[in-house]
Design a protein around this motif. Structure first.
Motif, mmCIF file in Angstrom:
data_model
loop_
_atom_site.group_PDB
_atom_site.id
_atom_site.type_symbol
_atom_site.label_atom_id
_atom_site.label_comp_id
_atom_site.label_asym_id
_atom_site.label_seq_id
_atom_site.Cartn_x
_atom_site.Cartn_y
_atom_site.Cartn_z
ATOM 1 N N THR A 223 36.939 45.487 25.935
ATOM 2 C CA THR A 223 38.296 45.465 26.135
ATOM 3 C C THR A 223 38.692 46.778 27.026
ATOM 4 O OG1 THR A 223 38.107 47.115 24.269
ATOM 5 C CG2 THR A 223 38.762 44.798 23.606
ATOM 6 N N PRO A 224 39.935 46.353 27.889
ATOM 7 C CA PRO A 224 40.491 47.570 28.701
ATOM 8 C C PRO A 224 40.769 48.620 27.802
ATOM 9 C CG PRO A 224 41.850 45.781 28.703
ATOM 10 C CD PRO A 224 40.790 45.268 27.741
ATOM 11 N N PRO A 225 40.872 50.131 28.334
ATOM 12 C CA PRO A 225 40.507 50.193 29.685
ATOM 13 C C PRO A 225 39.169 50.623 30.203
ATOM 14 C CG PRO A 225 41.313 52.379 28.389
ATOM 15 C CD PRO A 225 41.426 51.217 27.497
ATOM 16 N N ASN A 226 38.128 50.260 29.091
ATOM 17 C CA ASN A 226 36.927 50.450 29.288
ATOM 18 C C ASN A 226 36.394 49.735 30.770
ATOM 19 O OD1 ASN A 226 36.345 52.014 26.976
ATOM 20 N ND2 ASN A 226 36.476 50.375 25.663
ATOM 21 N N PRO A 227 35.749 50.286 31.434
ATOM 22 C CA PRO A 227 35.272 49.544 32.787
ATOM 23 C C PRO A 227 34.206 48.244 32.470
ATOM 24 C CG PRO A 227 34.102 51.636 32.719
ATOM 25 C CD PRO A 227 35.120 51.403 31.480
ATOM 26 N N SER A 228 34.791 47.176 33.038
ATOM 27 C CA SER A 228 33.771 45.828 33.095
ATOM 28 C C SER A 228 33.784 45.373 34.296
ATOM 29 C CB SER A 228 34.290 45.058 32.166
ATOM 30 O OG SER A 228 33.859 43.858 32.102
ATOM 31 N N LEU A 229 32.741 44.908 35.059
ATOM 32 C CA LEU A 229 32.809 44.327 36.261
ATOM 33 C C LEU A 229 33.685 43.130 36.583
ATOM 34 C CD1 LEU A 229 28.725 44.836 37.234
ATOM 35 C CD2 LEU A 229 30.866 46.207 37.855
ATOM 36 N N GLY A 230 33.620 42.389 35.479
ATOM 37 C CA GLY A 230 34.471 41.291 35.388
ATOM 38 C C GLY A 230 36.064 41.483 35.340
ATOM 39 N N GLY A 231 36.139 42.375 34.307
ATOM 40 C CA GLY A 231 37.362 42.976 34.058
ATOM 41 C C GLY A 231 38.265 43.773 35.322
ATOM 42 N N MET A 232 37.218 44.220 36.131
ATOM 43 C CA MET A 232 37.840 44.847 37.352
ATOM 44 C C MET A 232 38.263 43.720 38.360
ATOM 45 S SD MET A 232 34.979 47.708 38.004
ATOM 46 C CE MET A 232 35.868 48.383 39.519
ATOM 47 N N ILE A 233 37.535 42.735 38.266
ATOM 48 C CA ILE A 233 37.944 41.641 39.378
ATOM 49 C C ILE A 233 39.162 41.118 38.762
ATOM 50 C CG2 ILE A 233 37.198 39.372 40.231
ATOM 51 C CD1 ILE A 233 34.148 40.160 40.176
ATOM 52 N N THR A 234 39.307 40.918 37.413
ATOM 53 C CA THR A 234 40.487 40.176 36.980
ATOM 54 C C THR A 234 41.666 41.304 37.576
ATOM 55 O OG1 THR A 234 39.786 39.320 35.275
ATOM 56 C CG2 THR A 234 41.816 39.743 35.076
ATOM 57 N N ASP A 235 41.464 42.476 37.185
ATOM 58 C CA ASP A 235 42.623 43.392 37.632
ATOM 59 C C ASP A 235 42.945 43.547 38.988
ATOM 60 O OD1 ASP A 235 42.727 44.091 34.921
ATOM 61 O OD2 ASP A 235 41.645 45.829 35.259
ATOM 62 N N ALA A 236 41.992 43.147 39.736
ATOM 63 C CA ALA A 236 42.221 43.359 41.445
ATOM 64 C C ALA A 236 42.636 42.093 41.864
ATOM 65 C CB ALA A 236 40.817 43.988 41.921
ATOM 66 N N ARG A 237 42.767 40.994 41.390
ATOM 67 C CA ARG A 237 42.877 39.836 42.356
ATOM 68 C C ARG A 237 44.223 39.704 42.618
ATOM 69 N NH1 ARG A 237 42.882 35.279 37.282
ATOM 70 N NH2 ARG A 237 44.149 36.300 35.872
ATOM 71 N N ASP A 238 45.270 40.509 41.971
ATOM 72 C CA ASP A 238 46.672 40.385 42.415
ATOM 73 C C ASP A 238 47.174 41.276 43.740
ATOM 74 O OD1 ASP A 238 47.435 38.641 40.409
ATOM 75 O OD2 ASP A 238 47.779 40.252 39.036
ATOM 76 N N PHE A 239 45.853 42.161 43.859
ATOM 77 C CA PHE A 239 46.087 43.054 44.977
ATOM 78 C C PHE A 239 45.109 43.016 46.136
ATOM 79 C CE2 PHE A 239 47.604 44.993 41.014
ATOM 80 C CZ PHE A 239 48.801 45.533 41.346
ATOM 81 N N MET A 240 44.238 41.636 46.240
ATOM 82 C CA MET A 240 43.270 41.463 46.782
ATOM 83 C C MET A 240 43.692 41.352 48.430
ATOM 84 S SD MET A 240 42.506 37.538 46.193
ATOM 85 C CE MET A 240 41.118 37.346 46.985
ATOM 86 N N ALA A 241 44.911 40.972 48.953
ATOM 87 C CA ALA A 241 45.464 41.178 50.186
ATOM 88 C C ALA A 241 45.421 42.523 50.838
ATOM 89 C CB ALA A 241 46.928 40.099 50.114
ATOM 90 N N VAL A 242 46.007 43.482 49.919
ATOM 91 C CA VAL A 242 46.187 44.803 50.470
ATOM 92 C C VAL A 242 45.006 45.645 50.115
ATOM 93 C CG1 VAL A 242 48.672 44.534 50.431
ATOM 94 C CG2 VAL A 242 47.591 45.355 48.291
ATOM 95 N N ALA A 243 44.208 45.375 49.072
ATOM 96 C CA ALA A 243 43.087 46.170 48.747
ATOM 97 C C ALA A 243 42.011 45.283 48.216
ATOM 98 C CB ALA A 243 43.573 47.010 47.372
ATOM 99 N N PRO A 244 41.257 44.605 49.163
ATOM 100 C CA PRO A 244 40.211 43.846 48.766
ATOM 101 C C PRO A 244 38.744 44.490 48.568
ATOM 102 C CG PRO A 244 40.316 43.902 51.404
ATOM 103 C CD PRO A 244 41.668 44.645 50.692
ATOM 104 N N TRP A 245 38.899 45.734 48.549
ATOM 105 C CA TRP A 245 37.762 46.485 48.077
ATOM 106 C C TRP A 245 37.669 46.676 46.473
ATOM 107 C CZ3 TRP A 245 41.367 48.684 51.119
ATOM 108 C CH2 TRP A 245 42.553 49.263 50.701
ATOM 109 N N GLY A 246 38.618 46.284 45.871
ATOM 110 C CA GLY A 246 38.876 46.413 44.398
ATOM 111 C C GLY A 246 38.143 45.114 43.951
ATOM 112 N N ILE A 247 37.972 43.972 44.587
ATOM 113 C CA ILE A 247 37.350 42.861 44.183
ATOM 114 C C ILE A 247 35.791 42.782 44.816
ATOM 115 C CG2 ILE A 247 36.947 40.125 44.651
ATOM 116 C CD1 ILE A 247 39.965 40.097 44.254
ATOM 117 N N PHE A 248 35.840 43.316 46.156
ATOM 118 C CA PHE A 248 34.409 43.264 46.643
ATOM 119 C C PHE A 248 33.332 43.869 45.991
ATOM 120 C CE2 PHE A 248 31.275 45.211 49.679
ATOM 121 C CZ PHE A 248 30.932 44.173 50.235
#
Length: 280
Positions: A223-248
């Motif tokens: 459960t968020p806001p606890n960090p999770s690798l999969g959860g981080m990818i979910t959170d960052a996918r809407d911003f992958m065009a401007v901040a790809p490091w959030g998924i990478f």
């Protein structure tokens, strides 16, 4: 099992074990030392510094809430490893009990294996998703869901080993002198079944980390806001065009850990399986 000295010598010479073991050990150390490797709290929000690119201050950049990605990756890795270790322990215990009961006691074999066949009729991730959806998100529920999804395969492996070992001369000799079933199981059956159990445990570890990330990605994991690798990818996918490091960075960490565990498992299989001797 092999002589321990011969086993250790082969382990030191096997490239897969060296590479995979090094990756796994480094990942574990990074997760354990996470509070000392970063000065940022992984859950602190800093709207002024949102979506910053990697820099000296934030080596992996920041996410859409201004949280330091490096700290979240480190603590997310810790959560993934905690889930993986817990799942391996529960899977080994449940699968070991079911496999020994089915392999050693013929009257229980048909009943237990038909139930396990029913479990294995569905992909493990589907069972885990269903159980997580019923029980709710959270680390404990994910551990239980993945353990129930994985233990049938471990049980089949243990059953196969038990059925082979119980017909060996040492077991027959123990029976002839009146040894009890529990003594035979712990003294002979388990000791001679450790090799495939250890190998399967490493692969279960890798699958647990991968599936935990998948469940967190789907929103039924940690459960968020606890960090999770999969959860981080979910959170960052809407911003992958401007901040790809959030998924990478979280995606790369998942790849590296799973690769290390698979290499370690392949190496242990080569060393522990006598049929593969001399092939590496």
């Amino acid at each position: 099992m092999k002589d321990i000295n011969a086993f250790l010598k082969e382990v030191k010479q096997h490239p897969y074990i060296i590479i995979g073991g090094t990756i796994v050990i480094v990942a574990i150390l990074m997760s354990l030392l996470a509070p000392f490797l970063t000065s940022f709290n992984p859950t602190n929000v800093d709207a002024k510094n949102r979506l910053l690119s990697p820099s000296i201050t934030h080596p992996m950049g920041t996410d859409q809430y201004g949280r330091d990605i490096m700290s979240r990756v480190l603590f997310g890795t810790r959560s993934s490893i905690e889930v993986g270790v817990s799942v391996v322990l529960l899977t080994t215990i449940l699968g070991g009990i079911a496999g020994i009961a089915a392999g050693y006691f013929p009257k229980l074999d048909n009943v237990i294996m038909r139930v396990l066949d029913g479990f294995m009729a569905f992909p493990g991730i589907i069972i885990a998703i269903c159980l997580a959806a019923i029980w709710g998100a959270g680390k404990l529920n994910i551990i239980l869901a993945l353990s129930f999804a994985y233990f049938p395969k471990m049980a089949r492996i243990v059953r196969s080993c038990v059925m082979t070992v119980k017909e060996s001369d040492c077991v027959e000799s123990a029976r002839s002198v009146g040894a009890k079933n529990m003594y035979i199981i712990f003294k002979y059956i388990l000791l001679n079944s450790l090799s495939p159990i250890i190998v399967q445990a490493t692969f279960s570890f890798a699958m647990a980390i991968l599936d935990e990330a998948a469940l967190s990605f789907l929103g039924v994991g940690i459960t968020p806001p606890n960090p999770s690798l999969g959860g981080m990818i979910t959170d960052a996918r809407d911003f992958m065009a401007v901040a790809p490091w959030g998924i990478f960075f979280p995606g790369f960490m998942i790849i590296v850990i799973v690769l290390g565990l698979n290499l370690l498992g392949d190496g242990l299989r080569d060393v522990l399986d006598p049929r593969l001797q001399g092939k590496y």
